[in-house]
Design a protein around this motif. Structure first.
Motif, PDB file in Angstrom:
ATOM      1  N   UNK A 298      10.999  10.314   4.678  1.00  0.00           N
ATOM      2  CA  UNK A 298      11.863   9.558   5.692  1.00  0.00           C
ATOM      3  C   UNK A 298      10.751   8.440   6.097  1.00  0.00           C
ATOM      4  N   UNK A 299      11.493   7.190   6.171  1.00  0.00           N
ATOM      5  CA  UNK A 299      11.045   5.912   6.696  1.00  0.00           C
ATOM      6  C   UNK A 299      11.615   5.060   7.707  1.00  0.00           C
ATOM      7  N   UNK A 300      10.812   4.704   8.493  1.00  0.00           N
ATOM      8  CA  UNK A 300      11.208   3.952   9.623  1.00  0.00           C
ATOM      9  C   UNK A 300      10.799   2.597   9.588  1.00  0.00           C
ATOM     10  N   UNK A 301      11.628   1.448   9.154  1.00  0.00           N
ATOM     11  CA  UNK A 301      11.077   0.216   9.096  1.00  0.00           C
ATOM     12  C   UNK A 301      10.857  -0.385  10.519  1.00  0.00           C
ATOM     13  N   UNK A 302       9.818  -0.939  10.720  1.00  0.00           N
ATOM     14  CA  UNK A 302       9.415  -1.407  12.189  1.00  0.00           C
ATOM     15  C   UNK A 302       9.182  -3.050  12.090  1.00  0.00           C
ATOM     16  N   UNK A 303       9.141  -3.445  10.832  1.00  0.00           N
ATOM     17  CA  UNK A 303       9.079  -5.086  10.966  1.00  0.00           C
ATOM     18  C   UNK A 303       9.366  -5.602   9.433  1.00  0.00           C
ATOM     19  N   UNK A 304      10.370  -6.302   9.425  1.00  0.00           N
ATOM     20  CA  UNK A 304      10.773  -7.077   8.146  1.00  0.00           C
ATOM     21  C   UNK A 304      10.984  -8.488   8.198  1.00  0.00           C
ATOM     22  N   UNK A 305       9.945  -9.348   7.532  1.00  0.00           N
ATOM     23  CA  UNK A 305       9.971 -10.676   7.784  1.00  0.00           C
ATOM     24  C   UNK A 305      10.237 -11.377   6.374  1.00  0.00           C
ATOM     25  N   UNK A 306      11.365 -12.035   6.252  1.00  0.00           N
ATOM     26  CA  UNK A 306      11.836 -12.901   4.975  1.00  0.00           C
ATOM     27  C   UNK A 306      10.896 -14.260   5.135  1.00  0.00           C
ATOM     28  N   UNK A 307      10.518 -14.504   4.266  1.00  0.00           N
ATOM     29  CA  UNK A 307       9.765 -16.059   4.407  1.00  0.00           C
ATOM     30  C   UNK A 307      10.137 -16.869   3.153  1.00  0.00           C
ATOM     31  N   UNK A 308       9.595 -18.273   3.366  1.00  0.00           N
ATOM     32  CA  UNK A 308       9.871 -19.174   2.224  1.00  0.00           C
ATOM     33  C   UNK A 308       8.508 -19.354   1.594  1.00  0.00           C
ATOM     34  N   UNK A 309       7.331 -19.173   2.419  1.00  0.00           N
ATOM     35  CA  UNK A 309       6.072 -19.605   2.104  1.00  0.00           C
ATOM     36  C   UNK A 309       5.560 -18.550   1.078  1.00  0.00           C
ATOM     37  N   UNK A 310       4.744 -18.861   0.059  1.00  0.00           N
ATOM     38  CA  UNK A 310       4.254 -18.131  -1.051  1.00  0.00           C
ATOM     39  C   UNK A 310       3.363 -17.021  -0.083  1.00  0.00           C
ATOM     40  N   UNK A 311       3.468 -15.680  -0.989  1.00  0.00           N
ATOM     41  CA  UNK A 311       2.339 -14.604  -0.391  1.00  0.00           C
ATOM     42  C   UNK A 311       1.487 -14.399  -1.552  1.00  0.00           C
ATOM     43  N   UNK A 312       0.445 -13.801  -1.079  1.00  0.00           N
ATOM     44  CA  UNK A 312      -0.751 -13.343  -2.241  1.00  0.00           C
ATOM     45  C   UNK A 312      -0.410 -11.883  -2.454  1.00  0.00           C
ATOM     46  N   UNK A 313      -0.864 -11.440  -3.737  1.00  0.00           N
ATOM     47  CA  UNK A 313      -0.715 -10.080  -4.266  1.00  0.00           C
ATOM     48  C   UNK A 313      -1.831  -9.679  -4.763  1.00  0.00           C
ATOM     49  N   UNK A 314      -2.958  -9.386  -4.190  1.00  0.00           N
ATOM     50  CA  UNK A 314      -4.111  -9.116  -4.469  1.00  0.00           C
ATOM     51  C   UNK A 314      -4.194  -7.494  -5.251  1.00  0.00           C
ATOM     52  N   UNK A 315      -4.589  -7.505  -6.527  1.00  0.00           N
ATOM     53  CA  UNK A 315      -4.922  -5.896  -7.068  1.00  0.00           C
ATOM     54  C   UNK A 315      -5.734  -6.219  -8.352  1.00  0.00           C
ATOM     55  N   UNK A 316      -6.575  -5.019  -8.500  1.00  0.00           N
ATOM     56  CA  UNK A 316      -7.307  -4.802  -9.642  1.00  0.00           C
ATOM     57  C   UNK A 316      -7.622  -3.508  -9.612  1.00  0.00           C
ATOM     58  N   UNK A 317      -7.809  -2.931 -10.797  1.00  0.00           N
ATOM     59  CA  UNK A 317      -8.465  -1.596 -11.096  1.00  0.00           C
ATOM     60  C   UNK A 317      -9.892  -1.582 -10.940  1.00  0.00           C
TER      61      UNK A 317
END
Length: 246
Positions: A227-246
């Motif tokens: 079960x999930x309840x979305x509480x904030x959804x924010x479409x944007x045109x500016x780039x976002x970062x996606x930091x990830x590493x093992x």
């Protein structure tokens, strides 16, 4: 973290929070869809938060939050926190593969979609993730699909790569209200029910969603409810970062 949690974290790698977020404004329909023309989410980048409750077949219940960032048709990035500011899981989903860093259970995932299907029995893709998130039909309608109007919904049946998808698309919101998918070899299934939609920049986005999953593990079939309840959804045109590493 239970190892049975890993595949469903992927399905809803896409489910997220903030108890102090702005109040959800429900979408009000101003007409009915006469021809079959679903409304698809329109964004370059998007960030989102939601509350999530995961109920496993064993009886274990996990409550927490997820944060999502995405670049359309390119990448989904997410973190999962059980509370107190502690990050339990971080994931990255691209067109090629699924990567999960499990900081608690140490059960990391680094699989192509084909490898994931072979192990769990669920056929996934970045496009399918996006459509499951934003209440879109799983695939664009074409001549090989079955489409009928029944009351206040269009019923769409699609078969793609050994998986059957049945979608109900509400004529008032032009969004999927219910989706059921089953692999033709009965290895995995998914149900998604979108109870309400919220108004984001004049467009309908999901507000409350229920997912039911069945998938294979060496120990046998596992069933999970999310079960999930979305509480904030924010479409944007500016780039976002996606930091990830093992």
């Amino acid at each position: 973290m239970s190892k049975f949690l890993t595949p469903l974290l992927l399905i809803v790698s896409v489910i997220f929070l903030n108890s102090c977020a702005k109040k959800t404004v429900l979408f009000e329909s101003d007409g009915k869809m006469e021809d079959f023309s679903p409304v698809y989410a329109d964004f370059d980048f998007i960030s989102a938060k939601a509350k999530i409750v995961i109920e496993e077949e064993s009886g274990k219940i996990t409550r927490g939050t997820m944060n999502l960032r995405a670049k359309k048709d390119s990448v989904l990035w997410f973190t999962i926190s059980p509370g107190m500011g502690m990050e339990a899981v971080r994931g990255l989903i691209t067109q090629e593969k699924i990567q999960i860093k499990d900081r608690l259970g140490k059960e990391d995932v680094n699989l192509t979609f084909a490898e994931f299907e072979n192990y769990y029995g669920l056929k996934l893709s970045l496009d399918l993730f996006q459509n499951l998130l934003w209440a879109n039909p799983p695939y664009v309608f074409d001549y090989s699909d079955r489409l009928v109007r029944v009351g206040k919904a269009y019923e769409l049946t699609q078969v793609r790569e050994r998986v059957r998808y049945f979608s109900k698309v509400d004529v008032n919101y032009a969004k999927v209200s219910e989706l059921v998918s089953n692999s033709l070899d009965d290895r995995g299934s998914l149900l998604a029910s979108f109870a309400t939609y919220q108004d984001i920049n004049g467009k309908p986005f999901p507000a409350d969603v229920l997912y039911k999953l069945a998938y294979k593990l060496p120990e046998g079939t596992q069933n999970t409810i999310i079960n999930l309840e979305w509480v904030n959804i924010d479409p944007q045109s500016s780039p976002l970062s996606f930091p990830f590493r093992f």
